[in-house]
Scaffold this active site. Structure first.
Site, PDB file in Angstrom:
ATOM      1  N   ASP A  31       0.806   4.213  29.238  1.00 56.94           N
ATOM      2  CA  ASP A  31       1.700   5.149  28.988  1.00 56.94           C
ATOM      3  C   ASP A  31       3.126   4.472  28.991  1.00 56.94           C
ATOM      4  O   ASP A  31       3.198   3.789  30.142  1.00 56.94           O
ATOM      5  CB  ASP A  31       1.682   6.235  29.681  1.00 56.94           C
ATOM      6  CG  ASP A  31       2.524   7.571  28.971  1.00 56.94           C
ATOM      7  OD1 ASP A  31       1.823   8.366  28.578  1.00 56.94           O
ATOM      8  OD2 ASP A  31       4.010   7.593  28.992  1.00 56.94           O
ATOM      9  N   ILE A  32       3.905   4.567  28.278  1.00 57.06           N
ATOM     10  CA  ILE A  32       5.188   3.955  28.212  1.00 57.06           C
ATOM     11  C   ILE A  32       6.125   4.519  29.280  1.00 57.06           C
ATOM     12  O   ILE A  32       7.103   4.085  29.826  1.00 57.06           O
ATOM     13  CB  ILE A  32       6.063   4.061  26.702  1.00 57.06           C
ATOM     14  CG1 ILE A  32       6.799   3.007  26.475  1.00 57.06           C
ATOM     15  CG2 ILE A  32       6.740   5.271  26.621  1.00 57.06           C
ATOM     16  CD1 ILE A  32       7.430   2.618  25.102  1.00 57.06           C
ATOM     17  N   ASN A  88      -3.386  17.677  26.859  1.00 58.33           N
ATOM     18  CA  ASN A  88      -2.219  18.901  26.518  1.00 58.33           C
ATOM     19  C   ASN A  88      -2.734  19.328  24.935  1.00 58.33           C
ATOM     20  O   ASN A  88      -3.150  18.584  24.186  1.00 58.33           O
ATOM     21  CB  ASN A  88      -1.061  18.149  26.463  1.00 58.33           C
ATOM     22  CG  ASN A  88      -0.611  18.044  28.069  1.00 58.33           C
ATOM     23  OD1 ASN A  88      -0.766  18.729  28.964  1.00 58.33           O
ATOM     24  ND2 ASN A  88       0.242  16.722  28.147  1.00 58.33           N
ATOM     25  N   GLU A  96       3.460  16.434  23.307  1.00 60.77           N
ATOM     26  CA  GLU A  96       4.500  15.718  22.654  1.00 60.77           C
ATOM     27  C   GLU A  96       4.075  15.158  21.365  1.00 60.77           C
ATOM     28  O   GLU A  96       4.903  15.219  20.218  1.00 60.77           O
ATOM     29  CB  GLU A  96       5.487  14.610  23.439  1.00 60.77           C
ATOM     30  CG  GLU A  96       6.299  15.126  24.478  1.00 60.77           C
ATOM     31  CD  GLU A  96       6.626  14.059  25.468  1.00 60.77           C
ATOM     32  OE1 GLU A  96       6.401  12.814  25.026  1.00 60.77           O
ATOM     33  OE2 GLU A  96       7.145  14.350  26.528  1.00 60.77           O
ATOM     34  N   HIS A 101      -5.344  13.006  22.682  1.00 59.50           N
ATOM     35  CA  HIS A 101      -5.274  11.956  23.448  1.00 59.50           C
ATOM     36  C   HIS A 101      -5.788  12.503  24.993  1.00 59.50           C
ATOM     37  O   HIS A 101      -5.353  13.742  25.136  1.00 59.50           O
ATOM     38  CB  HIS A 101      -3.997  11.304  23.648  1.00 59.50           C
ATOM     39  CG  HIS A 101      -2.764  11.912  23.738  1.00 59.50           C
ATOM     40  ND1 HIS A 101      -1.909  12.721  22.864  1.00 59.50           N
ATOM     41  CD2 HIS A 101      -2.241  12.230  24.896  1.00 59.50           C
ATOM     42  CE1 HIS A 101      -1.274  13.648  23.472  1.00 59.50           C
ATOM     43  NE2 HIS A 101      -1.142  13.222  24.454  1.00 59.50           N
ATOM     44  N   HIS A 103      -4.888  11.735  28.827  1.00 60.99           N
ATOM     45  CA  HIS A 103      -4.332  10.896  29.842  1.00 60.99           C
ATOM     46  C   HIS A 103      -5.172  10.874  31.149  1.00 60.99           C
ATOM     47  O   HIS A 103      -5.878  11.520  31.319  1.00 60.99           O
ATOM     48  CB  HIS A 103      -3.006  11.937  30.533  1.00 60.99           C
ATOM     49  CG  HIS A 103      -2.071  12.111  29.548  1.00 60.99           C
ATOM     50  ND1 HIS A 103      -0.670  11.488  29.532  1.00 60.99           N
ATOM     51  CD2 HIS A 103      -1.988  13.099  28.750  1.00 60.99           C
ATOM     52  CE1 HIS A 103       0.144  12.085  28.722  1.00 60.99           C
ATOM     53  NE2 HIS A 103      -0.766  13.279  28.039  1.00 60.99           N
TER      54      HIS A 103
HETATM   55  P1  AMP Z   1       1.602  14.344  25.430  1.00 61.95           P
HETATM   56  O1  AMP Z   1       2.827  15.318  25.876  1.00 61.95           O
HETATM   57  O2  AMP Z   1       0.568  14.649  26.053  1.00 61.95           O
HETATM   58  O3  AMP Z   1       1.606  14.538  24.165  1.00 61.95           O
HETATM   59  O4  AMP Z   1       1.898  13.030  26.173  1.00 61.95           O
HETATM   60  C1  AMP Z   1       2.357  11.874  25.181  1.00 61.95           C
HETATM   61  C2  AMP Z   1       2.580  10.543  26.060  1.00 61.95           C
HETATM   62  O5  AMP Z   1       2.684   9.623  25.101  1.00 61.95           O
HETATM   63  C3  AMP Z   1       3.688  10.593  26.973  1.00 61.95           C
HETATM   64  O6  AMP Z   1       3.098  10.596  28.359  1.00 61.95           O
HETATM   65  C4  AMP Z   1       4.694   9.718  26.458  1.00 61.95           C
HETATM   66  O7  AMP Z   1       5.191   8.750  27.632  1.00 61.95           O
HETATM   67  C5  AMP Z   1       3.606   8.672  25.774  1.00 61.95           C
HETATM   68  N1  AMP Z   1       4.194   7.899  24.815  1.00 61.95           N
HETATM   69  C6  AMP Z   1       5.220   8.216  23.945  1.00 61.95           C
HETATM   70  N2  AMP Z   1       5.465   6.947  23.223  1.00 61.95           N
HETATM   71  C7  AMP Z   1       4.579   5.922  23.635  1.00 61.95           C
HETATM   72  C8  AMP Z   1       4.390   4.770  23.131  1.00 61.95           C
HETATM   73  N3  AMP Z   1       5.244   4.157  22.259  1.00 61.95           N
HETATM   74  N4  AMP Z   1       3.463   4.083  24.120  1.00 61.95           N
HETATM   75  C9  AMP Z   1       2.810   4.582  25.088  1.00 61.95           C
HETATM   76  N5  AMP Z   1       2.918   5.801  25.475  1.00 61.95           N
HETATM   77  C10 AMP Z   1       3.739   6.687  24.640  1.00 61.95           C
END
Ligand code: AMP
Length: 117
Positions: A31-32, A88, A96, A101, A103
């Site tokens: 995760d970024i 989520n 988001e 996915h 986590h």
């Molecule tokens: P969610 O809120 O469950 O949709 O989680 C989306 C996740 O994707 C968040 O924890 C972000 O930090 C992660 N994320 C967003 N952009 C990137 C990226 N370019 N590379 C890796 N993780 C990302």
């Protein structure tokens, strides 16, 4: 024009990411914006919007994803100390990215999730 889907771009390698595991069915990357020392995102290679959009034909991939989570946890040495899997779905969960996915979170005491809601 459609909004760019970051996870689709990661799969196509159009956005750089730190991929730690990939096979024919799934891809995992760091995760970024990690919220724990280990924070990995696992996605199916074939697009699923979220858990609301799965059906009988997805039973294999859902099982495969859990299996890969447990393998990653072992590989990252958090299988014994413990970890949390989070999925989520839609607005109230804070989802988001519209790409199903899981986590994988670990590497520290994560607290009692249910009590923190
Ligand atoms: P969610 O809120 O469950 O949709 O989680 C989306 C996740 O994707 C968040 O924890 C972000 O930090 C992660 N994320 C967003 N952009 C990137 C990226 N370019 N590379 C890796 N993780 C990302």
């Amino acid at each position: 024009m459609d909004k760019i889907n970051i996870f689709k771009e990661i799969l196509k390698r159009k956005i750089k990411s730190d991929i730690i595991y990939r096979d024919f069915f799934v891809t995992a990357f760091n995760d970024i914006n990690p919220v724990a020392p280990i924070h990995i995102i696992l996605i199916p290679n074939n697009y699923i919007k979220n858990i609301n959009n799965v059906n009988n034909s997805d039973i294999f991939i859902l099982g495969k994803m859990l299996l890969v989570c447990s393998k990653i946890a072992k590989y990252k040495n958090i299988d014994i100390s413990g970890y949390r899997l989070v999925i989520n779905c839609n607005k109230d969960s804070g989802q988001e990215i519209d790409y199903f996915h899981i986590h994988i979170l670990g590497g520290k005491f994560l607290g009692n999730f249910i009590c923190n809601i």
